[in-house]
Write a protein that holds these residues in place. Structure first.
Motif, short mmCIF file in Angstrom:
data_model
loop_
_atom_site.label_atom_id
_atom_site.label_comp_id
_atom_site.label_asym_id
_atom_site.label_seq_id
_atom_site.Cartn_x
_atom_site.Cartn_y
_atom_site.Cartn_z
N VAL A 151 3.10 -13.83 -18.10
CA VAL A 151 3.17 -14.94 -16.83
C VAL A 151 2.18 -15.97 -16.25
N ALA A 152 1.00 -15.39 -16.45
CA ALA A 152 -0.26 -16.46 -16.01
C ALA A 152 0.23 -17.95 -17.27
N ILE A 153 0.90 -18.07 -18.66
CA ILE A 153 1.21 -18.76 -19.18
C ILE A 153 2.42 -19.49 -18.33
N ALA A 154 3.53 -18.40 -18.13
CA ALA A 154 4.30 -19.57 -17.32
C ALA A 154 3.98 -20.48 -15.90
N ARG A 155 3.28 -19.70 -15.33
CA ARG A 155 2.87 -20.26 -14.48
C ARG A 155 1.96 -21.68 -14.27
N ALA A 156 1.26 -21.60 -15.54
CA ALA A 156 0.13 -22.49 -16.52
C ALA A 156 1.31 -24.72 -17.07
N LEU A 157 2.30 -23.41 -17.03
CA LEU A 157 3.63 -24.49 -17.49
C LEU A 157 4.35 -25.10 -16.30
N ILE A 158 4.55 -24.35 -15.23
CA ILE A 158 5.25 -24.64 -14.68
C ILE A 158 5.34 -25.83 -13.98
N SER A 159 3.96 -26.46 -14.04
CA SER A 159 4.77 -28.40 -13.42
C SER A 159 3.82 -29.06 -13.90
N ARG A 160 4.12 -28.64 -15.21
CA ARG A 160 3.82 -30.23 -16.16
C ARG A 160 3.02 -30.93 -16.62
N PRO A 161 1.59 -29.03 -16.82
CA PRO A 161 0.43 -30.66 -16.48
C PRO A 161 -0.01 -31.20 -17.61
N SER A 162 -1.02 -31.99 -17.72
CA SER A 162 -1.70 -32.94 -18.58
C SER A 162 -2.06 -32.07 -19.67
N ILE A 163 -2.32 -31.09 -19.12
CA ILE A 163 -3.61 -30.07 -19.81
C ILE A 163 -3.45 -28.57 -19.46
#
Ligand code: ADP
Ligand code: MG
Length: 233
Positions: A151-163
């Motif tokens: 879930v935390a990985i999905a949350r990190a991905l969702i805003s399409r960050p640079s890093i």
């Protein structure tokens, strides 16, 4: 995309108990890298990660993220840049206990002003991508450690960050789950092309990445390419 020059940070600067934690860090990271910073407890890994993630300031030197000099920014400017550019994964997951998996994943989009319907639809998409579609309505307390980290990985991905910055992402997981999470992070790095920086004191985690940086007492001791990344848990 990351350029750090002669960066220093001291806690309690100017006081008798001052602690010089980062001692002249030089670091370049290119877009799409999958790398780790390895070091003993207390070597300054989390401090460096927090500076890179614009969660904390530094005293001297230079930090450039995607052509923006990150220095002396206001609270608002740091938050704006952080929300746009950085995703985080923590050892303790840092999920909000009274929000379900979908709402936790959608949270960064809330901060970026995305309407509820759209952010929930996107959160579902990412949960499904990470194999958690059926757990969307579950609270964190109803998920296993591995599921929480997904879930935390999905949350990190969702805003399409640079890093994406991960601080001891497997620190609270058993061996089998650690392996799954590392495989997932490698897969995400490959398929989404997002730069992924993992901080760890575990050799096995570091050896799964393509580049190993050794931090010792606030100094980069070694910085080497890992031609043969393996997941050997
Ligand atoms: P690591 O993540 O490698 O274990 P940290 O960056 O957390 O290392 O800590 C490096 C050193 O800085 C440690 O000695 C720690 O006690 C100290 N430290 C960390 N955060 C703070 C803080 N907010 N104030 C004072 N000292 C701190
Ligand atoms: Mg730490």
């Amino acid at each position: 995309m990351i350029k750090i020059r002669n960066l220093n940070k001291t806690y309690n600067l100017g006081q008798p108990n001052a602690l010089h934690v980062l001692k002249g860090i030089d670091l370049d990271v290119k877009a799409g890298e999958f790398l780790s910073i390895m070091g003993a407890s207390g070597s300054g890994k989390s401090t460096l990660l927090n500076v890179i993630g614009i969660l904390d300031n530094y005293d001297s030197g230079k930090y450039i993220l995607d052509h923006t000099l990150v220095k002396n920014l206001s609270e608002t400017a740091s938050a704006e840049l952080r929300n746009r550019k950085v995703g985080f994964i923590f050892q303790s997951f840092n999920l909000i206990s009274y929000k379900n998996a979908m709402e936790n994943v959608a949270l960064p989009l809330y901060y970026n002003g995305v309407a509820r319907k759209k952010r929930n639809a996107m959160a579902m998409e990412y949960l499904e991508k990470l194999g958690l579609g059926e757990h969307a309505n579950h609270l964190p307390s109803e998920l296993s450690g591995g599921q929480k980290q997904r879930v935390a990985i999905a949350r990190a991905l969702i805003s399409r960050p640079s890093i994406i910055l991960a601080d001891e992402p497997t620190g609270a997981l058993d061996t089998t789950t650690s392996r799954e999470v590392m495989e997932l992070m490698r897969e995400v790095n490959k398929s989404e092309g997002i730069t992924m920086l993992i901080v760890t004191h575990e050799g096995a985690v570091a050896r799964a990445t393509n580049r190993l940086i050794y931090l010792r007492d606030g100094i980069i001791e070694k910085d080497e390419v890992n031609a043969n990344p393996v997941i050997e848990f």
